[in-house]
Design a protein around this motif. Structure first.
Motif, PDB file in Angstrom:
ATOM      1  N   ALA A   1      -0.405   9.464   2.977  1.00 60.71           N
ATOM      2  CA  ALA A   1      -1.478   9.721   3.938  1.00 60.71           C
ATOM      3  C   ALA A   1      -2.723   8.904   3.594  1.00 60.71           C
ATOM      4  N   LEU A   2      -2.951   8.650   2.300  1.00 60.30           N
ATOM      5  CA  LEU A   2      -4.084   7.814   1.901  1.00 60.30           C
ATOM      6  C   LEU A   2      -3.930   6.402   2.454  1.00 60.30           C
ATOM      7  N   TYR A   3      -2.708   5.862   2.387  1.00 67.53           N
ATOM      8  CA  TYR A   3      -2.466   4.528   2.950  1.00 67.53           C
ATOM      9  C   TYR A   3      -2.740   4.521   4.455  1.00 67.53           C
ATOM     10  N   LEU A   4      -2.269   5.557   5.153  1.00 71.98           N
ATOM     11  CA  LEU A   4      -2.487   5.648   6.595  1.00 71.98           C
ATOM     12  C   LEU A   4      -3.966   5.837   6.919  1.00 71.98           C
ATOM     13  N   SER A   5      -4.654   6.642   6.092  1.00 70.58           N
ATOM     14  CA  SER A   5      -6.060   6.926   6.369  1.00 70.58           C
ATOM     15  C   SER A   5      -6.918   5.673   6.234  1.00 70.58           C
ATOM     16  N   ALA A   6      -6.519   4.744   5.355  1.00 73.84           N
ATOM     17  CA  ALA A   6      -7.259   3.481   5.245  1.00 73.84           C
ATOM     18  C   ALA A   6      -7.193   2.715   6.567  1.00 73.84           C
ATOM     19  N   LEU A   7      -6.005   2.703   7.181  1.00 67.62           N
ATOM     20  CA  LEU A   7      -5.863   2.056   8.488  1.00 67.62           C
ATOM     21  C   LEU A   7      -6.652   2.815   9.550  1.00 67.62           C
ATOM     22  N   GLY A   8      -6.666   4.155   9.434  1.00 64.22           N
ATOM     23  CA  GLY A   8      -7.403   4.973  10.390  1.00 64.22           C
ATOM     24  C   GLY A   8      -8.889   4.721  10.323  1.00 64.22           C
TER      25      GLY A   8
ATOM     26  N   MET B   1       0.830  -1.212   0.000  1.00 63.83           N
ATOM     27  CA  MET B   1       0.000   0.000   0.000  1.00 63.83           C
ATOM     28  C   MET B   1       0.861   1.257   0.000  1.00 63.83           C
ATOM     29  N   GLN B   2       1.942   1.234   0.760  1.00 64.36           N
ATOM     30  CA  GLN B   2       2.834   2.395   0.804  1.00 64.36           C
ATOM     31  C   GLN B   2       3.386   2.700  -0.585  1.00 64.36           C
ATOM     32  N   GLU B   3       3.929   1.671  -1.231  1.00 65.19           N
ATOM     33  CA  GLU B   3       4.523   1.881  -2.546  1.00 65.19           C
ATOM     34  C   GLU B   3       3.466   2.225  -3.587  1.00 65.19           C
ATOM     35  N   PHE B   4       2.303   1.589  -3.499  1.00 63.78           N
ATOM     36  CA  PHE B   4       1.239   1.835  -4.475  1.00 63.78           C
ATOM     37  C   PHE B   4       0.750   3.279  -4.409  1.00 63.78           C
ATOM     38  N   PHE B   5       0.372   3.738  -3.216  1.00 62.67           N
ATOM     39  CA  PHE B   5      -0.183   5.084  -3.104  1.00 62.67           C
ATOM     40  C   PHE B   5       0.876   6.161  -3.322  1.00 62.67           C
TER      41      PHE B   5
END
Length: 562
Positions: A487-494, A469-473
């Motif tokens: 931040a999009l990757y982190l927001s999915a976890l959030g 996810m990190q590399e993709f986003f």
């Protein structure tokens, strides 16, 4: 002659970046792994600090703060969820105004302040000589100070987390083939190093919190956060910085926002052939035909319309962002299982036999170190063995596509919840066999090592899905918005944590709370965490099914030559 003169310049300098003095970045003296290891070191210290709080937070809430299991789990999920959502705001500030370097400095100062106040709040909790809390319910003022400090840490992380990783990846020039491959490895080694910091926090800090005291247990991460800031500033001359915003034609948010505005304004105009239609490799015109209308110019256009014209590249960037949303939504199927290891996994372990030697018990939260161990062991195997092997077959620089990597982790997360449900059923059955259903304070005669498989499986899933996810986003957003991408990757976890918090609260309410047959009864021997894990397994499987459908139609953005 001009071509000859320019060629060495392109080889020796990185034209899209500057050094600390504002000059064009020299390729040999800035960036790459030298700068990246500085930044990775900063992340290790920050993750040590964050997990020094997060990994055992549920024990602090149910212990010194006297909350029930369901309320504490909901609070932990709410905090981790908001902590993962706020980076969207921090990334916006960095990409639109301050730049990543300044944002990291300011965010780190806020982070340190929050952790200092958190340590103070723990010092103020009245403790007896035998290290037990004097009052089962601390004063309202103390609770306010604690949660204010906790969310101040979340605000600090909002600027730190997305910007540090994006800043680290920026040290590799995507236009250079060798540095492009190194950047793909960077995400793997970033996650390995970060996991080492998390393991250290779980082993050392959690033990200090339970064996010595919570104030010292919060104070040590605060010191590490200060070290993180100092380390980051020390390496400033080796970094590559993105060119100042005024050197670029437009603010990326304005540029992309204009596409949506113009497309909506031109929504009634007839579609004509555009460059995007002439060259389908640039996008998927059938999918997002509406956005192409931003390229149209009405016959009665004004001078202002011409000044605010939209380019083909602007439409491509806007299209790329829109395409990310279905992928983002489907990753929530992974985020829900991921949210459990700091809450219910930990509470499960607290009921089991935790003695590793006669008279020596490990804190239940310490088992989270197994996730880090799995990551530390598997990342080198993945990066040095599996990726080269896959690369020789697929000819893809990353071995397999990032979406395939994410999907593999989602499948593993589903099986993790199945294993967790089976182990919890075994724990409840053992409690029944020994007549311990009404004795929550008595240890269930079952080893805590029964929980090892679910922790290890979640660690392997992290290597696949989270790193993917990190590399993709990061790679699929416009270059100017890469903090937003992370931040999009982190927001999915959030969002996953917040959904988990909501799900726990609703199920607890429906099943009657501690007075009824709640799945999350404070007496876990009467609870039904196994039902909850089965529900998450089904949810995760459904999420993967939708992800599979979405990923098959996804067209990669042509930023890195994909």
């Amino acid at each position: 002659m001009a071509t000859t003169a320019e060629t060495p310049l392109l080889e020796e300098h990185v034209m899209d970046a500057v050094d600390h003095d504002g000059l064009v970045a020299d390729r040999s003296n800035t960036g790459r792994w030298t700068a990246a290891w500085f930044i990775i070191g900063v992340e290790v210290a920050e993750r040590f600090a964050y997990y020094g709080i997060a990994s055992n937070l549920i024990s602090y809430l149910t212990g010194p703060l006297g909350q029930s299991t369901a309320v504490a789990a909901a609070n932990v999920n709410a905090w981790t969820g908001i902590s993962s959502l706020l980076p969207v705001l921090g990334a916006f500030v960095a990409d639109a105004f301050l730049g990543r370097y300044r944002t990291i400095i300011i965010a780190s100062l806020i982070y340190v302040l929050g952790m200092g106040l958190l340590t103070l709040s723990a010092l103020l909790v009245p403790i007896s000589e035998n290290k037990e809390v004097v009052s089962a319910s601390p004063s309202s003022l103390l609770n306010v100070l604690f949660f204010f400090s906790l969310y101040l840490v979340a605000i600090g992380q909002s600027g730190h987390k997305p910007c540090v990783q994006a800043f680290g990846a920026d040290q590799f020039d995507e236009k250079d083939p060798r540095e492009q491959r190194d950047r793909s490895s960077f995400f793997n080694w970033w996650y390995l190093s970060m996991s080492a910091g998390i393991c250290l926090a779980i082993v050392v800090v959690v033990y200090i919190q339970e064996a010595v005291g919570w104030a010292l247990g919060f104070g040590i991460p605060c010191v590490f956060m200060v070290i993180s800031l100092v380390l980051f500033v020390v390496g400033r001359r080796s970094y590559r910085y993105s060119k100042s915003r005024h050197e670029k034609e437009n603010n990326p948010f304005t540029r992309i926002g204009r596409v949506f505005f113009r497309a909506f304004k031109n929504r009634r105009l007839s579609q004509v052939q555009t460059e995007l239609e002439e060259n389908p490799s640039h996008g998927s015109p059938e999918e997002l035909r509406f956005l192409r209308k931003a390229l149209l110019t009405p016959h009665a256009s004004t001078e202002d319309d011409n000044v605010c014209s939209v380019s083909v590249g602007d439409v491509e960037d806007a299209t790329a962002l829109v395409r990310l949303m279905p992928v983002w939504l489907t990753t929530l199927g992974y985020a829900l299982p991921y949210a459990q290891y700091m809450t219910f996994f930990t509470k499960q372990g607290a009921t089991l036999e935790r003695a590793i030697f006669p008279g020596v018990k490990i804190p239940s939260a310490s088992l989270q170190v197994l996730i880090g161990i799995a990551i530390v062991l598997f990342v080198p195997i993945y990066d040095r063995v599996l990726v080269p092997f896959a690369r020789s077959i697929t000819k893809d620089p990353c071995g397999i596509t990032t979406l395939k990597r994410i999907g593999a982790g989602m499948v593993l997360a589903t099986f993790t919840m199945v294993v967790a449900a089976l182990v919890e059923s075994k724990r409840i059955q053992t409690a029944k066999e020994y007549g311990l259903i009404d004795q929550p304070g008595t240890t269930v005669p079952m080893s805590i090592w029964w929980l090892v498989p679910q922790y290890l499986m979640l660690g392997l899933a992290d290597v696949l899905t989270l790193v993917g996810m990190q590399e993709f986003f990061y790679s699929q957003v416009p270059p100017e918005l890469r903090s937003i991408g992370l931040a999009l990757y982190l927001s999915a976890l959030g969002v996953g944590s917040l959904l988990s918090s909501l799900l726990v609260s609703v199920i607890d309410l429906v099943t009657g709370g501690d007075a009824g047959n709640s799945w999350f009864n404070s007496n876990l021997n009467k609870a039904h965490l196994d039902y909850f894990y089965w529900l998450l397994a089904v949810t995760s499987a459904l999420g993967f099914s939708v992800f599979l459908f979405v990923s098959k139609s996804y067209v990669y953005r042509r930023v890195d030559g994909v």
